[in-house]
Design a protein around this motif. Structure first.
Motif, PDB file in Angstrom:
ATOM      1  N   PRO A 166       7.246  26.914  80.978  1.00  0.00           N
ATOM      2  CA  PRO A 166       6.544  26.606  79.722  1.00  0.00           C
ATOM      3  C   PRO A 166       6.666  27.732  78.686  1.00  0.00           C
ATOM      4  CG  PRO A 166       5.152  26.093  81.604  1.00  0.00           C
ATOM      5  CD  PRO A 166       6.352  26.815  82.139  1.00  0.00           C
ATOM      6  N   ALA A 167       6.648  28.982  79.132  1.00  0.00           N
ATOM      7  CA  ALA A 167       6.775  30.096  78.197  1.00  0.00           C
ATOM      8  C   ALA A 167       8.165  30.129  77.566  1.00  0.00           C
ATOM      9  CB  ALA A 167       6.464  31.418  78.904  1.00  0.00           C
ATOM     10  N   MET A 168       9.194  29.821  78.347  1.00  0.00           N
ATOM     11  CA  MET A 168      10.550  29.776  77.800  1.00  0.00           C
ATOM     12  C   MET A 168      10.667  28.665  76.752  1.00  0.00           C
ATOM     13  SD  MET A 168      14.234  28.994  79.625  1.00  0.00           S
ATOM     14  CE  MET A 168      13.744  27.322  79.999  1.00  0.00           C
ATOM     15  N   ILE A 169      10.134  27.511  77.066  1.00  0.00           N
ATOM     16  CA  ILE A 169      10.187  26.390  76.117  1.00  0.00           C
ATOM     17  C   ILE A 169       9.419  26.740  74.844  1.00  0.00           C
ATOM     18  CG2 ILE A 169       9.434  23.991  75.739  1.00  0.00           C
ATOM     19  CD1 ILE A 169      10.043  23.577  78.811  1.00  0.00           C
ATOM     20  N   ALA A 170       8.238  27.327  74.997  1.00  0.00           N
ATOM     21  CA  ALA A 170       7.444  27.723  73.827  1.00  0.00           C
ATOM     22  C   ALA A 170       8.175  28.783  73.002  1.00  0.00           C
ATOM     23  CB  ALA A 170       6.077  28.245  74.275  1.00  0.00           C
ATOM     24  N   THR A 171       8.857  29.700  73.678  1.00  0.00           N
ATOM     25  CA  THR A 171       9.639  30.729  72.985  1.00  0.00           C
ATOM     26  C   THR A 171      10.748  30.083  72.164  1.00  0.00           C
ATOM     27  OG1 THR A 171       9.175  32.400  74.668  1.00  0.00           O
ATOM     28  CG2 THR A 171      11.144  32.726  73.322  1.00  0.00           C
ATOM     29  N   TRP A 172      11.477  29.175  72.781  1.00  0.00           N
ATOM     30  CA  TRP A 172      12.587  28.508  72.083  1.00  0.00           C
ATOM     31  C   TRP A 172      12.083  27.680  70.906  1.00  0.00           C
ATOM     32  CZ3 TRP A 172      17.760  28.416  71.768  1.00  0.00           C
ATOM     33  CH2 TRP A 172      18.482  29.170  72.706  1.00  0.00           C
ATOM     34  N   VAL A 173      11.046  26.883  71.118  1.00  0.00           N
ATOM     35  CA  VAL A 173      10.543  26.008  70.047  1.00  0.00           C
ATOM     36  C   VAL A 173      10.026  26.843  68.877  1.00  0.00           C
ATOM     37  CG1 VAL A 173       8.743  24.332  69.445  1.00  0.00           C
ATOM     38  CG2 VAL A 173      10.063  24.040  71.551  1.00  0.00           C
ATOM     39  N   SER A 174       9.189  27.828  69.166  1.00  0.00           N
ATOM     40  CA  SER A 174       8.646  28.657  68.081  1.00  0.00           C
ATOM     41  C   SER A 174       9.745  29.479  67.423  1.00  0.00           C
ATOM     42  CB  SER A 174       7.508  29.548  68.590  1.00  0.00           C
ATOM     43  OG  SER A 174       7.948  30.405  69.626  1.00  0.00           O
ATOM     44  N   GLY A 175      10.701  29.950  68.198  1.00  0.00           N
ATOM     45  CA  GLY A 175      11.819  30.708  67.629  1.00  0.00           C
ATOM     46  C   GLY A 175      12.663  29.854  66.698  1.00  0.00           C
ATOM     47  N   GLY A 185      22.523  35.811  70.820  1.00  0.00           N
ATOM     48  CA  GLY A 185      23.339  35.994  72.023  1.00  0.00           C
ATOM     49  C   GLY A 185      22.519  36.477  73.202  1.00  0.00           C
ATOM     50  N   CYS A 186      21.642  37.432  72.944  1.00  0.00           N
ATOM     51  CA  CYS A 186      20.796  37.958  74.030  1.00  0.00           C
ATOM     52  C   CYS A 186      19.819  36.905  74.536  1.00  0.00           C
ATOM     53  CB  CYS A 186      20.038  39.198  73.554  1.00  0.00           C
ATOM     54  SG  CYS A 186      21.075  40.662  73.373  1.00  0.00           S
ATOM     55  N   VAL A 187      19.283  36.081  73.642  1.00  0.00           N
ATOM     56  CA  VAL A 187      18.368  35.015  74.063  1.00  0.00           C
ATOM     57  C   VAL A 187      19.105  33.990  74.919  1.00  0.00           C
ATOM     58  CG1 VAL A 187      16.905  33.109  73.252  1.00  0.00           C
ATOM     59  CG2 VAL A 187      16.750  35.347  72.159  1.00  0.00           C
ATOM     60  N   LEU A 188      20.349  33.701  74.572  1.00  0.00           N
ATOM     61  CA  LEU A 188      21.144  32.781  75.408  1.00  0.00           C
ATOM     62  C   LEU A 188      21.379  33.385  76.794  1.00  0.00           C
ATOM     63  CD1 LEU A 188      23.729  31.438  72.808  1.00  0.00           C
ATOM     64  CD2 LEU A 188      21.858  30.162  73.895  1.00  0.00           C
ATOM     65  N   ILE A 189      21.671  34.671  76.850  1.00  0.00           N
ATOM     66  CA  ILE A 189      21.856  35.332  78.154  1.00  0.00           C
ATOM     67  C   ILE A 189      20.540  35.339  78.928  1.00  0.00           C
ATOM     68  CG2 ILE A 189      22.446  37.508  79.309  1.00  0.00           C
ATOM     69  CD1 ILE A 189      24.333  38.058  76.882  1.00  0.00           C
ATOM     70  N   MET A 190      19.426  35.579  78.230  1.00  0.00           N
ATOM     71  CA  MET A 190      18.110  35.564  78.876  1.00  0.00           C
ATOM     72  C   MET A 190      17.820  34.182  79.447  1.00  0.00           C
ATOM     73  SD  MET A 190      15.509  38.005  78.860  1.00  0.00           S
ATOM     74  CE  MET A 190      15.423  38.737  77.253  1.00  0.00           C
ATOM     75  N   THR A 191      18.204  33.145  78.723  1.00  0.00           N
ATOM     76  CA  THR A 191      18.007  31.775  79.203  1.00  0.00           C
ATOM     77  C   THR A 191      18.889  31.518  80.429  1.00  0.00           C
ATOM     78  OG1 THR A 191      17.454  31.081  76.962  1.00  0.00           O
ATOM     79  CG2 THR A 191      18.055  29.345  78.529  1.00  0.00           C
ATOM     80  N   TRP A 192      20.129  32.020  80.385  1.00  0.00           N
ATOM     81  CA  TRP A 192      20.994  31.911  81.564  1.00  0.00           C
ATOM     82  C   TRP A 192      20.337  32.626  82.754  1.00  0.00           C
ATOM     83  CZ3 TRP A 192      22.798  36.038  84.359  1.00  0.00           C
ATOM     84  CH2 TRP A 192      23.614  35.701  85.449  1.00  0.00           C
ATOM     85  N   PHE A 193      19.775  33.817  82.518  1.00  0.00           N
ATOM     86  CA  PHE A 193      19.134  34.579  83.588  1.00  0.00           C
ATOM     87  C   PHE A 193      17.955  33.796  84.171  1.00  0.00           C
ATOM     88  CE2 PHE A 193      16.182  37.792  85.237  1.00  0.00           C
ATOM     89  CZ  PHE A 193      17.008  38.415  86.161  1.00  0.00           C
ATOM     90  N   HIS A 194      17.189  33.134  83.318  1.00  0.00           N
ATOM     91  CA  HIS A 194      16.092  32.287  83.778  1.00  0.00           C
ATOM     92  C   HIS A 194      16.641  31.216  84.734  1.00  0.00           C
ATOM     93  CE1 HIS A 194      12.188  30.072  83.095  1.00  0.00           C
ATOM     94  NE2 HIS A 194      12.954  29.121  83.592  1.00  0.00           N
ATOM     95  N   GLY A 195      17.741  30.573  84.336  1.00  0.00           N
ATOM     96  CA  GLY A 195      18.372  29.572  85.199  1.00  0.00           C
ATOM     97  C   GLY A 195      18.882  30.163  86.499  1.00  0.00           C
ATOM     98  N   TRP A 196      19.438  31.372  86.415  1.00  0.00           N
ATOM     99  CA  TRP A 196      19.904  32.055  87.619  1.00  0.00           C
ATOM    100  C   TRP A 196      18.729  32.295  88.568  1.00  0.00           C
ATOM    101  CZ3 TRP A 196      18.769  36.814  89.838  1.00  0.00           C
ATOM    102  CH2 TRP A 196      19.616  37.214  90.878  1.00  0.00           C
TER     103      TRP A 196
END
Length: 148
Positions: A65-74, A96-107
């Protein structure tokens, strides 16, 4: 629409900061739980079961939920006129860093599923991966504050 975005800008920005803090807390802690799981939980059934529950709840109830809220508000912030100057490098670095952070979340989500199946990396590898969100956070904060 642009008037509404300008009107709610500070509220969205505050919400974005809170969402990012929650997401980052999870990204910092989940790999540490993986280390405990591999190095201590593998020796007894009950600690491993407890760690699996902690990992799952952290990922599902806090981090996602925090990742989704981060993306939506961003994205709302990005759509607010005058907030981002795309001719500068900092928004591209941050994106670019946010995309890598999202990849890391998936990892991390994939590693949690693997741990639940009894498959894992070494504690050393999880410790090393635990540094990824810290490095990304440093780059993001410096790029946004310094606007380089």
């Amino acid at each position: 629409m642009t008037g509404l975005l300008a009107l709610i800008y500070l509220y969205v920005k505050a919400f974005h900061v809170m969402a990012v803090m929650s997401w980052m807390a999870g990204l910092f802690y989940l790999p540490r739980l993986f280390v405990y799981h591999v190095e201590r939980g593998a020796k007894a059934d009950e600690p491993a079961a407890s760690l699996l529950i902690m990992e799952d709840k952290l990922l599902r109830l806090i981090m996602r939920p925090a990742m989704i809220a981060t993306w939506v508000s961003g994205l709302i912030l990005v759509l607010t006129p005058g907030v981002v100057d795309w001719s500068m490098s900092w928004p591209w670095v941050k994106a670019g860093c946010v995309l890598i952070m999202t990849w890391f979340h998936g990892w991390c989500a994939g590693q949690r599923r693997a741990l639940a199946q009894g498959i894992w990396l070494s504690g050393k590898r999880y410790r090393l991966m635990n540094e990824v969100p810290t490095l990304l956070m440093i780059v993001i904060v410096l790029s946004v504050i310094l606007k380089y």
